[in-house]
Scaffold this motif. Structure first.
Motif, mmCIF file in Angstrom:
data_model
loop_
_atom_site.group_PDB
_atom_site.id
_atom_site.type_symbol
_atom_site.label_atom_id
_atom_site.label_comp_id
_atom_site.label_asym_id
_atom_site.label_seq_id
_atom_site.Cartn_x
_atom_site.Cartn_y
_atom_site.Cartn_z
ATOM 1 N N UNK A 160 0.731 -1.192 0.179
ATOM 2 C CA UNK A 160 -0.089 0.287 -0.082
ATOM 3 C C UNK A 160 1.056 1.398 0.056
ATOM 4 N N UNK A 161 0.215 2.293 -0.418
ATOM 5 C CA UNK A 161 1.005 3.670 -0.290
ATOM 6 C C UNK A 161 -0.051 4.730 -0.316
ATOM 7 N N UNK A 162 0.206 5.992 0.223
ATOM 8 C CA UNK A 162 -0.849 6.917 0.267
ATOM 9 C C UNK A 162 -1.574 7.335 -0.932
ATOM 10 N N UNK A 163 -3.074 7.139 -0.701
ATOM 11 C CA UNK A 163 -3.872 7.542 -1.865
ATOM 12 C C UNK A 163 -3.471 8.989 -2.755
ATOM 13 N N UNK A 164 -3.101 9.738 -1.496
ATOM 14 C CA UNK A 164 -2.822 11.162 -2.365
ATOM 15 C C UNK A 164 -1.489 11.863 -1.988
ATOM 16 N N UNK A 165 -0.598 11.997 -3.062
ATOM 17 C CA UNK A 165 0.777 12.401 -2.823
ATOM 18 C C UNK A 165 0.838 13.627 -2.019
ATOM 19 N N UNK A 166 1.736 13.701 -0.998
ATOM 20 C CA UNK A 166 1.907 14.909 -0.237
ATOM 21 C C UNK A 166 0.835 14.906 1.182
ATOM 22 N N UNK A 167 -0.193 14.172 0.914
ATOM 23 C CA UNK A 167 -1.040 14.180 2.103
ATOM 24 C C UNK A 167 -0.506 13.758 3.445
ATOM 25 N N UNK A 168 -0.781 14.427 4.579
ATOM 26 C CA UNK A 168 -0.255 14.156 5.773
ATOM 27 C C UNK A 168 -1.088 12.929 6.597
ATOM 28 N N UNK A 169 -0.622 11.783 5.980
ATOM 29 C CA UNK A 169 -1.283 10.407 6.680
ATOM 30 C C UNK A 169 -0.456 10.097 7.939
ATOM 31 N N UNK A 170 -0.848 9.783 9.043
ATOM 32 C CA UNK A 170 -0.215 9.489 10.228
ATOM 33 C C UNK A 170 -0.186 8.059 10.434
ATOM 34 N N UNK A 171 0.796 7.248 10.786
ATOM 35 C CA UNK A 171 0.729 6.055 11.304
ATOM 36 C C UNK A 171 0.754 6.129 12.784
ATOM 37 N N UNK A 172 -0.310 5.388 13.522
ATOM 38 C CA UNK A 172 -0.269 5.229 14.906
ATOM 39 C C UNK A 172 0.166 4.168 15.641
ATOM 40 N N UNK A 180 3.816 7.316 15.015
ATOM 41 C CA UNK A 180 5.013 6.443 14.774
ATOM 42 C C UNK A 180 5.604 7.357 13.596
ATOM 43 N N UNK A 181 5.177 7.582 12.421
ATOM 44 C CA UNK A 181 5.672 8.305 11.452
ATOM 45 C C UNK A 181 4.577 9.052 10.717
ATOM 46 N N UNK A 182 5.093 10.109 10.015
ATOM 47 C CA UNK A 182 4.009 10.603 8.871
ATOM 48 C C UNK A 182 4.534 10.215 7.656
ATOM 49 N N UNK A 183 3.442 9.340 6.933
ATOM 50 C CA UNK A 183 3.915 8.824 5.540
ATOM 51 C C UNK A 183 4.351 9.791 4.502
ATOM 52 N N UNK A 184 4.002 10.996 4.572
ATOM 53 C CA UNK A 184 4.268 11.927 3.573
ATOM 54 C C UNK A 184 5.964 12.108 3.483
ATOM 55 N N UNK A 185 6.413 11.879 4.727
ATOM 56 C CA UNK A 185 8.159 11.969 4.928
ATOM 57 C C UNK A 185 8.652 10.688 4.287
ATOM 58 N N UNK A 219 16.573 1.210 6.087
ATOM 59 C CA UNK A 219 17.000 1.842 7.292
ATOM 60 C C UNK A 219 16.298 1.213 8.442
ATOM 61 N N UNK A 220 15.569 2.060 9.463
ATOM 62 C CA UNK A 220 15.050 1.566 10.591
ATOM 63 C C UNK A 220 13.614 0.881 10.300
ATOM 64 N N UNK A 221 13.259 -0.142 10.668
ATOM 65 C CA UNK A 221 11.775 -0.696 10.488
ATOM 66 C C UNK A 221 10.748 -0.123 11.281
ATOM 67 N N UNK A 222 9.652 0.121 10.757
ATOM 68 C CA UNK A 222 8.670 0.852 11.606
ATOM 69 C C UNK A 222 7.505 0.300 11.280
ATOM 70 N N UNK A 223 6.359 0.240 12.145
ATOM 71 C CA UNK A 223 5.071 -0.304 11.748
ATOM 72 C C UNK A 223 4.188 0.389 12.616
ATOM 73 N N UNK A 224 2.873 0.363 12.284
ATOM 74 C CA UNK A 224 1.576 1.047 13.031
ATOM 75 C C UNK A 224 0.454 0.995 12.326
ATOM 76 N N UNK A 225 -0.568 1.681 12.732
ATOM 77 C CA UNK A 225 -2.170 1.544 12.069
ATOM 78 C C UNK A 225 -2.276 2.640 11.168
ATOM 79 N N UNK A 226 -2.927 2.582 10.180
ATOM 80 C CA UNK A 226 -3.255 3.625 9.332
ATOM 81 C C UNK A 226 -4.863 3.412 8.866
ATOM 82 N N UNK A 227 -5.485 4.541 8.987
ATOM 83 C CA UNK A 227 -7.051 4.388 8.368
ATOM 84 C C UNK A 227 -6.870 4.053 6.922
ATOM 85 N N UNK A 228 -7.523 2.887 6.493
ATOM 86 C CA UNK A 228 -7.736 2.516 5.158
ATOM 87 C C UNK A 228 -7.975 3.340 4.256
#
Length: 415
Positions: A160-172, A180-185, A219-228
């Motif tokens: 999966x990847x963010x539906x809209x490029x540049x949108x601030x999608x948060x991983x919780x 955990x991370x901001x997917x836009x980064x 690099x560092x492996x990260x995981x978390x929850x994202x609204x589908x």
């Protein structure tokens, strides 16, 4: 009656008997005192003893999704969670109003003449665990905060990847309290689903995916929850910012060429491809290069031997295993020095600048992993002391008729 010794020898013998008698009596008194003064070990009236227990670790409120029995605190006052012997306070439930606890064990603790039922409970991630008097707990998920009320691990797959490029999608995190991370980064990443959950907040429910990935590819492996709703299923067509992308994580020629032309660690690949000025980089042929012709079998990360892939659709494939080995052996060299070596070896193989300029009908297959930082060993099986390296270069022609007999049958390729 007093006995008097009549000689010196008799007096000495009598004195020795008296000494032995005194010493013997002293030892007997000491031993007797030691025995009688030892305290009798008894269970303290203040200690807690487990008199009965029942395991709930495999009792589920939702058998389909293997969810154990949920509880939450029903008091806002002090309510301690203890260790198994009730000698140490671990947590105060009044500080965890939004936490759902899952039942692992029920025990009856005896304290003096009193008995009470305690529950051993754990939070979702099992990072906290302890024993709580059952009177402090209520059945069900906490009505506060975000709660994962359904979980599914089976049949989870896909990237999966963010539906809209540049949108601030948060991983919780699991209780939606920390980002955990901001997917836009990390716009160029593919995220992989391993779990689907239903998360409740108030009266609303939403489906979240648990995604994981290795930041920037190595690099560092990260995981978390994202609204589908923020996500799109499939392979990410944009690999901006990625140090490394596995050869199978591309859609085709367009995004693979974008990666080679722009990625930080693809400079050598770009320069080698430029040695064939009228030949284009072909993604399908590059996969064939990585799987079938990598001289050191380094281009594909695998715990087992890499299985070659079919060459259908291409003909006149020519591999350069000597160049691949040479680059691997001298991976610490500068790009300029390695490029000069490639030119020299191509000339020696009969592919001088004039020959290469005449190959407009050919495509290039190339997979270059060149000194990419790989401390965790995420890219190749042998990380090369913290840096990943792997080289595979071929040329060939697109051939819709299938697999030509003119394809290179070096020992790197097996039928």
């Amino acid at each position: 009656m007093t006995v008097f010794a009549t000689s010196n020898s008799e007096r000495i013998l009598l004195m020795r008997k008296r000494i032995f008698t005194v010493v013997g009596l002293g030892l007997l008194a000491t031993i007797t005192g030691f025995i009688t003064e030892q305290p009798v070990q008894a269970k303290s009236q203040n200690s807690y003893q487990v008199v009965k227990s029942k395991d709930y670790s495999h009792v589920y409120s939702d058998k389909k999704h293997a969810v154990r029995l949920p509880f939450h605190t029903k008091t806002t006052h002090t309510a301690y969670m203890w260790n198994a012997h009730h000698t140490k306070k671990l947590h105060n439930l009044k500080n965890y109003q939004a936490t759902t606890w899952f039942l692992a064990k029920s025990v009856v603790l005896k304290h003096g003449n009193h008995k009470r039922v305690y529950y051993q409970v754990k939070n979702t991630t099992q990072s906290m665990s302890g024993y709580v008097w059952k009177g402090y707990l209520a059945k069900g998920y906490s009505p506060k905060g975000y709660q994962i009320v359904q979980q599914k691990w089976a049949n989870q797959s896909g990237s999966y990847y963010p539906r809209y490029y540049g949108q601030d999608v948060k991983m919780w995190n699991y209780n939606h309290s920390k980002v955990r991370v901001h997917l836009k980064n990390f716009p160029g990443m593919n995220w992989y689903r391993t779990e689907t959950v239903v998360m409740r907040h108030g009266n609303k429910r939403a489906i979240y995916y648990y995604l994981s990935g290795t930041l920037r590819g190595n690099g560092r492996t990260v995981g978390g929850y994202v609204w589908r709703g923020y996500l799109k299923r499939g392979i990410n067509p944009n690999h901006t910012g990625q140090n490394y992308v596995p050869i199978d994580d591309f859609l085709g020629d367009t995004d693979y060429n974008q990666y080679v032309q722009t990625a930080k660690y693809q400079k050598l690949a770009k320069q080698i491809a430029a040695l064939f000025p009228y030949s284009k980089i072909d993604y399908g042929l590059s996969r064939i290069a990585a799987y079938n012709y990598d001289a050191a079998n380094q281009s594909i990360m695998s715990d087992e031997d890499v299985k070659p892939i079919g060459t259908g659709g291409y003909s006149n494939i020519k591999a350069f295993p000597d160049i691949d080995r040479y680059l691997l052996k001298h991976s610490a060299w500068s790009d300029a020095k390695k490029l000069n070596a490639v030119k020299t070896m191509l000339d020696e193989a009969g592919y001088d600048s004039d020959k290469r300029a005449s190959m407009a009908g050919y495509q290039i297959g190339i997979q270059i992993i060149d000194n990419i930082p790989d401390i965790l060993g995420q890219i190749v099986a042998s990380d090369g002391n913290g840096y990943a390296n792997g080289y595979a270069i071929v040329i060939g022609q697109q051939d819709p008729t299938g697999n030509s007999e003119n394809n290179d049958k070096s020992f790197f390729y097996y039928d």
